[in-house]
Design an enzyme around this catalytic site. Structure first.
Site, PDB file in Angstrom:
ATOM      1  N   THR A 192      77.721 -72.896  45.042  1.00 41.67           N
ATOM      2  CA  THR A 192      77.376 -71.759  45.235  1.00 41.67           C
ATOM      3  C   THR A 192      76.466 -71.013  44.632  1.00 41.67           C
ATOM      4  O   THR A 192      76.995 -69.995  44.127  1.00 41.67           O
ATOM      5  CB  THR A 192      78.883 -71.320  45.362  1.00 41.67           C
ATOM      6  OG1 THR A 192      78.994 -71.334  43.730  1.00 41.67           O
ATOM      7  CG2 THR A 192      80.001 -72.131  45.660  1.00 41.67           C
ATOM      8  N   LEU A 214      77.100 -66.451  45.366  1.00 43.17           N
ATOM      9  CA  LEU A 214      77.805 -66.166  45.829  1.00 43.17           C
ATOM     10  C   LEU A 214      79.312 -67.005  44.648  1.00 43.17           C
ATOM     11  O   LEU A 214      78.811 -67.832  44.452  1.00 43.17           O
ATOM     12  CB  LEU A 214      78.150 -67.310  47.167  1.00 43.17           C
ATOM     13  CG  LEU A 214      77.889 -66.802  48.823  1.00 43.17           C
ATOM     14  CD1 LEU A 214      78.178 -67.986  49.777  1.00 43.17           C
ATOM     15  CD2 LEU A 214      78.023 -65.246  48.726  1.00 43.17           C
ATOM     16  N   ASP A 256      79.251 -74.006  18.102  1.00 42.10           N
ATOM     17  CA  ASP A 256      78.333 -74.414  19.304  1.00 42.10           C
ATOM     18  C   ASP A 256      80.217 -73.855  20.965  1.00 42.10           C
ATOM     19  O   ASP A 256      79.981 -75.233  20.910  1.00 42.10           O
ATOM     20  CB  ASP A 256      77.318 -74.320  19.516  1.00 42.10           C
ATOM     21  CG  ASP A 256      76.773 -74.277  20.856  1.00 42.10           C
ATOM     22  OD1 ASP A 256      77.677 -73.265  21.770  1.00 42.10           O
ATOM     23  OD2 ASP A 256      76.336 -74.988  21.525  1.00 42.10           O
ATOM     24  N   GLU A 274      80.462 -72.447  30.584  1.00 42.03           N
ATOM     25  CA  GLU A 274      78.527 -72.152  29.623  1.00 42.03           C
ATOM     26  C   GLU A 274      77.613 -74.020  29.780  1.00 42.03           C
ATOM     27  O   GLU A 274      76.719 -73.883  29.521  1.00 42.03           O
ATOM     28  CB  GLU A 274      78.909 -71.546  28.881  1.00 42.03           C
ATOM     29  CG  GLU A 274      77.587 -71.109  28.240  1.00 42.03           C
ATOM     30  CD  GLU A 274      76.219 -72.198  27.603  1.00 42.03           C
ATOM     31  OE1 GLU A 274      75.570 -71.190  26.623  1.00 42.03           O
ATOM     32  OE2 GLU A 274      76.843 -72.959  26.401  1.00 42.03           O
ATOM     33  N   GLU A 319      78.041 -63.016  40.345  1.00 34.79           N
ATOM     34  CA  GLU A 319      78.178 -62.821  41.774  1.00 34.79           C
ATOM     35  C   GLU A 319      79.375 -62.194  41.739  1.00 34.79           C
ATOM     36  O   GLU A 319      78.900 -61.149  43.084  1.00 34.79           O
ATOM     37  CB  GLU A 319      78.146 -64.645  42.228  1.00 34.79           C
ATOM     38  CG  GLU A 319      76.039 -65.254  41.300  1.00 34.79           C
ATOM     39  CD  GLU A 319      76.377 -66.858  41.425  1.00 34.79           C
ATOM     40  OE1 GLU A 319      75.866 -67.077  42.133  1.00 34.79           O
ATOM     41  OE2 GLU A 319      77.976 -67.257  41.693  1.00 34.79           O
ATOM     42  N   ASP A 340      77.095 -65.912  20.846  1.00 31.54           N
ATOM     43  CA  ASP A 340      76.687 -67.598  21.280  1.00 31.54           C
ATOM     44  C   ASP A 340      77.463 -68.095  20.240  1.00 31.54           C
ATOM     45  O   ASP A 340      78.122 -67.715  19.479  1.00 31.54           O
ATOM     46  CB  ASP A 340      75.802 -67.732  22.142  1.00 31.54           C
ATOM     47  CG  ASP A 340      76.223 -70.143  22.475  1.00 31.54           C
ATOM     48  OD1 ASP A 340      76.742 -69.955  22.231  1.00 31.54           O
ATOM     49  OD2 ASP A 340      75.438 -70.056  23.127  1.00 31.54           O
TER      50      ASP A 340
END
Lengths: 744, 744
Positions: A263, A266, A383, A421, A433, A450
């Protein structure tokens, strides 16, 4: 670890008075869009509140957060990932320490997983097909945490399924140059399996480069030379040190773009238009599988062919040969081949972001965003949980002040926990988006934390130039962890520094690529962004990254014993990021110094000077670029002078707002949706990916390289001219935004 | 013609007091960005000032402006066009009645002119090449104004040079359907010259359509049936009536896009990247030449072949046949051919915009723009000087109040005189490219008054829904010209009306295409825009447009005698546009009613219902579109309620600013740069060109038609789904912008 003394004197006397004023001003009604009393419209950052926040950020609470966050694997969309969504919601909805509101947004996104029924395999087979050797299908269960059913086996996400087989070739890091060198050495690549090491180029690029030479399949491993400073024995590695155990395998996404693959542009709502996954682009063209260096050693130390070049050699204790095929005196027959069986599957999954909001008292329509991803590959202690542990502690401290009625920020603060992620910044990209217009209109800055702690040596910040000054202000007022007695700033400058033409020696702020969730904010939306962490002393290790990155050894004990015992570096990052957040949300004038872009532009211009002669040979005038940089510099200098003059008086709220709009929107002026038609999301003309060798404006650099590589075709030079014009137009537009607002 | 009485009572008593307050408040220092006293931040529109402006707008001064503006031809970039640049500058820099500042911006743009040395020709030749008949090369010098050296001969701007020759065919309006019909009738089109009438499709489309059938050259003329209500004799036409004389020829641009053809998306500065004109797109593929109906009659009334269909017949007093070639009993031999010699040349020319600025007192960083083009084809009395004459009078009245210290607007006002509009909205488009970021950040609305008076019957307004309410407010308080005693609004509703589900019977506001300089503002930048004029009683004429449009007969006397004797319609437009301008610049809350978009969305949704069944057959869910429209409606209704509540209290300046930002930026949220990759500049998902037959969202309508026309290919249905998702995302984004600002 104390909030440094420089503040003590300054705020000591004013403290009680300040608190009184605050309590008076911020008794804000709680209805939607409820007005702040206009009296508070001229309120500036309250240093006493800042000090309180710094003091209350607690290392031990961060440690307890990390223990909880990392106690189980929480791969994107797994049950534990969903449980953490609930944990975040609960924290942010807590009546004593929560935020004004919290909610989830869910997207249906395309992820890639290995098959449970048919594990991926890497085997050495002889000419009759008999298996002579098999690589591990999972990491060794060293601490009892590597063996559970929720530990996803090592795989290359988005690598296509397939079972290629062929003679093995060693291809170093799998870069374009590496394959050219193999071709020059006449190593047959067609239908081979190549073994590559992590590093040098991105994950996906190894497969893309290989496929161009007819390679059938790719293996990737982490060389002990690149990650362990050469150490490779079990008793030298985790749990005995921070080093990667021999069976450890780096997982990762091999998708070339970011965002949900189906996508683009969008939001991935259930009903959204989706590309057919056969038509989607950016997936590796051939099967790939990552393996541990324990297995890589067996393959690589038995390879035949010529000796690989010196800089291709690694830490496996043998000479690395190029292949193809095995050597005559090794453990495999010379015609032995490698079979790679990849059975990854693409799946549509629901992934959640969690959003928590503190409503601004004066300008609720200005958003300071602070986020990190939540999903991990396995336990993900480092992480992303070192970042999430800090996020939870910072939101707790601010939420507590909020719920007590002690404080409310001038602007709104949005905390975010992004999903998926690891598969390609998916949650954050879908967010940008879905809320594109609102963010474009109202977002002041995005702070990304992060991995908050890679190591204990120094602060490391990446960001766009306007955020430099606020980070410096914060870092100067916080003590560095350890016994140096230095501020974070003074410690930082010892490790990373540069000579600024404006400021002299300062810590160097790195640039933003696409390594974490800041990417859609800066590249797609033009929001001033930054990423903050504590990191290595590079004189002490040459590890590419912390050694257990993306492996099943990235656990709580790893952090607690090796990365940050005592969690003082976590606390330092929490304080730095927290101070930056408060300064951005509460300062009367936004602490973004747009004139710090001038140094960047100057350096790009200087680098471009190297192209000048050839440009002018092709009738491309260089003068307009010089003029545009000077125009920007002049506009930025005058703009800062106007702010300084306003600060001396008593500016009314609309005057402040007008200046702040210029500060906020400057970064947006560098976007041009026509600039990079081949790229996805990238539209910032200063920070798009640069493949050209000249360290100047990326579009110009890339077009110039292309013109050189294509033998100076007119169309290629036209693109150089077009890119130059795009930069000139962007700089003129940026300068226009900084000029007095009634000058057109 | 008086400012209607309804206001008299309301403001009478408050007038002196009001004036006193104003004088007190608006003694504004004049330095750049000089602050307004904060006391004035809550000042609303001053009705006394509005009344003063209405009274001072003078019909006779507009007449004198028009006389000066139209006294000589002023084709874009001609010496007289440049002289008018100086006239505008002088007016706007006048110490008694000028603006705060005025300047020019110059662009180097690609225009197209006929050759002076080799005039374009249209001849009938026999088989030996002897010329039997030649069309006029210029219009008849009827009033002494059609003969000067500055009258550009009739030509089709951007038509390529060439000298095609072939048998003549009559192709009606040159639409796709027209050529299909000719093909069906087996009329040979290959290598023919086709004669077409103006109307039906755009100028350039006639050549594009013709070229697909192998046509070698195109002629265009204006049929008396389409322009003169049938009248065609010299004594029935100008200067004896408003009708087009037999020799009159409509000039025009045949470029398919807008903006400078060589610098799409970049301002056409001298150093800018330029496409090679061979690579530029949008020019007609084959030579074209326009001719008068006097000459068209000679050609058409001698054509052979079948009789053309009834709706292809016109007003030339003979039967129109299809051709090819001439009839046997006519004045030409049957094998006579038509030779078209076009010698147009492309030239880079410097074209100027003139910009005049009144600095806002409170929010100088909010711009209300008001503009018109300056360039004409010949004298251009109607087009564009009726608009420019109004522009000059309005800026004089406001400038005088400004210079006297009586008034300064809350927001900045930008007056603009655009260059080279006739060639394709070039000056305005380059302006939006140069100031893209600034306008995107700060432009409240764009008011376009091009031809201000087509005729004397009624107001005619085109615009986006949010401007309806402010136009209605203005029109209700101004008397209509003539003796009806009605307000402009009450007169308007008699001519153009619709039944609104919200308001009942209201005047209908038309939609914005790309017919004048508003196009880049709405389509490229998403700025709420409108075009205002006085126009026909459609029951009295079916003329396509005023008859002398783009001819050498469009002169001052034409306006003074036939179009608007007494200039009362000019004054009515000046008052309407002036009132709208003041309301937009001075109202505390921006008078943009964003909830008026709901009716548009509802009507698009209802039209889309016709596609629902087929969409669902292709697994495209319609529900999300319904939900998105409802979401927008709900958000807009709640938003208006919040404004109403705020109005009841005493909102502080920042609260007002936040609401106004939502009002200003709503239109921007409908832009999507990914929506129409094939179009240039068009990015507004509600107003892009619609070629599909269903009157719904243009992207959806076009994709649906495409899917039907291509035999329902999966890729075409995928595009339908993509367009649906783009609309849904835009509506959700628009609703998000209207929600309480601290709700994410």
């Amino acid at each position: 670890m104390q909030w440094v003394k420089v503040l003590g004197g300054v705020v000591g006397a004013a403290a009680l008075l300040g608190l009184g004023i605050i309590v008076g001003h911020f008794a804000i009604p709680k209805g939607a869009d409820s007005p702040a009393p206009s009296a508070s419209a001229s309120q500036d950052l309250d240093l006493k509140i800042l000090e309180t926040v710094m003091e209350q950020l607690d290392a031990n609470r961060i440690r307890e957060n990390l223990r909880e966050l990392s106690k189980e694997p929480h791969l994107a969309t797994s049950p534990r990932d969903e449980a953490l969504v609930q944990l975040l919601l609960q924290r942010w909805q807590d009546p004593e320490s929560g935020l004004d509101s919290a909610r989830t947004t869910e997207y249906e996104v395309l992820l890639s997983f290995p098959s449970k029924e048919q594990p991926n395999r890497v085997d050495v087979v002889n000419s009759t097909g008999a298996v002579l050797f098999s690589c591990r299908q999972s990491e060794e269960n060293v601490t009892g945490e590597q063996g559970g059913p929720d530990v996803v086996p090592p795989y290359a996400a988005y690598a296509p399924p397939g079972t290629p087989q062929g003679p093995l070739v060693y291809a170093n890091q799998g870069s374009e140059e590496d394959f050219k060198k193999l071709q020059k050495e006449e190593v047959k690549l067609q239908d081979s399996i190549v073994l590559t090491r992590y590093g040098g180029v991105g994950r996906g690029a190894k497969a893309v480069n290989a496929a161009k030479y007819g390679v059938a399949g790719v293996l990737v491993y982490t060389d002990p030379k690149d990650i362990n400073d050469g150490k490779s024995l079990p008793n030298e590695t985790f749990p005995h040190s921070w080093c990667l155990p021999p069976s450890g395998v780096e997982r990762g996404s091999y998708f070339e773009y970011f965002g949900d693959p189906l996508t683009p542009y969008l939001p991935a709502t259930p009903s959204s238009f989706r590309l057919n996954s056969d038509n989607a682009s950016g997936f590796p063209p051939i099967p790939i599988q990552p393996i541990g260096f324990e297995d890589a050693q067996v393959l690589l130390c038995n390879l035949g062919g010529k000796l690989a070049p010196a800089d291709w050699q690694g830490g496996l204790g043998c000479d690395y040969n190029l292949g193809p095929g095995f050597r005559s005196n090794g453990i495999f027959p010379e015609d032995g081949q490698v079979n790679v069986s990849v059975h990854n599957r693409l799946e549509l999954r629901n992934s959640s972001n969690v959003l928590g909001i503190i409503r601004g008292a004066v300008e609720p329509d200005r958003y300071v965003l602070y986020g990190n991803h939540r999903d991990s590959w396995v336990h993900g202690a480092v992480d992303p949980s070192t970042g999430t542990a800090v996020l939870l502690e910072l939101s707790r401290v601010l939420g507590t002040l909020l719920k007590k009625g002690t404080w409310r920020p001038r602007r709104s603060i949005v905390f975010a926990s992004w999903g998926a992620e690891e598969f390609g910044l998916i949650g954050s990209t879908e967010f940008t988006e879905e809320f594109f217009s609102k963010l474009q209109e109202r977002a002041v800055a995005y702070i990304n934390v992060d991995i908050s702690v890679f190591a204990n040596a120094t602060l490391r910040v990446q960001g766009t130039p306007p955020i430099q000054s606020v980070v410096f202000s914060a870092a100067k007022q916080i003590s560095a962890p350890g016994s140096s007695g230095l501020s974070i700033y003074d410690n930082w400058i010892r490790y990373y520094n540069r000579s600024s033409s404006v400021y002299g020696l300062v810590p160097s702020v790195g640039t933003l690529g696409a390594g974490s969730d800041y990417a859609p904010f800066i590249h797609f939306l033009g929001i001033s962004s930054m990423d903050i962490a504590y990191t290595y002393d590079r004189s002490k290790t040459s590890a590419r990254i912390y050694p257990t990155y993306h492996t099943a050894f990235d656990t709580f004990d790893y952090v607690d014993k090796f990365l940050d015992p005592g969690f003082s570096s976590h606390q330092a990052v929490a304080r730095t990021a927290g101070s930056v957040l408060l300064r951005l949300s509460d300062s009367l004038f936004l602490p973004l110094n747009v004139s710090d872009y001038s140094e960047t532009l100057r350096s790009f211009l200087q680098a471009a000077e190297n192209l000048r002669a050839l440009l002018e040979q092709h009738n491309i005038s260089f003068g307009p670029l010089v003029t545009a940089v000077e125009t920007f510099e002049g506009a930025a200098t005058s703009f800062n002078q106007r702010i300084a003059t306003l600060r001396e008086g008593t500016p009314d709220p609309l005057q402040v707002r007008m200046i702040n709009d210029q500060l906020m929107l400057l970064e947006r002026t560098f976007l041009n949706s026509q600039a990079f038609p081949e790229e996805r999301y990238y539209s910032h003309v200063l920070w798009a990916p640069r493949t050209g060798s000249v360290a100047t404006f990326p579009g110009l650099s890339n077009a110039y390289s292309q013109a050189e590589n294509t033998g100076h075709e007119p169309a290629a030079w036209a693109e150089v001219q077009r890119q130059l014009s795009i930069v000139v137009a962007a700089l003129e537009g940026a300068a226009a935004t900084l000029r007095p607002v009634a000058d057109l």
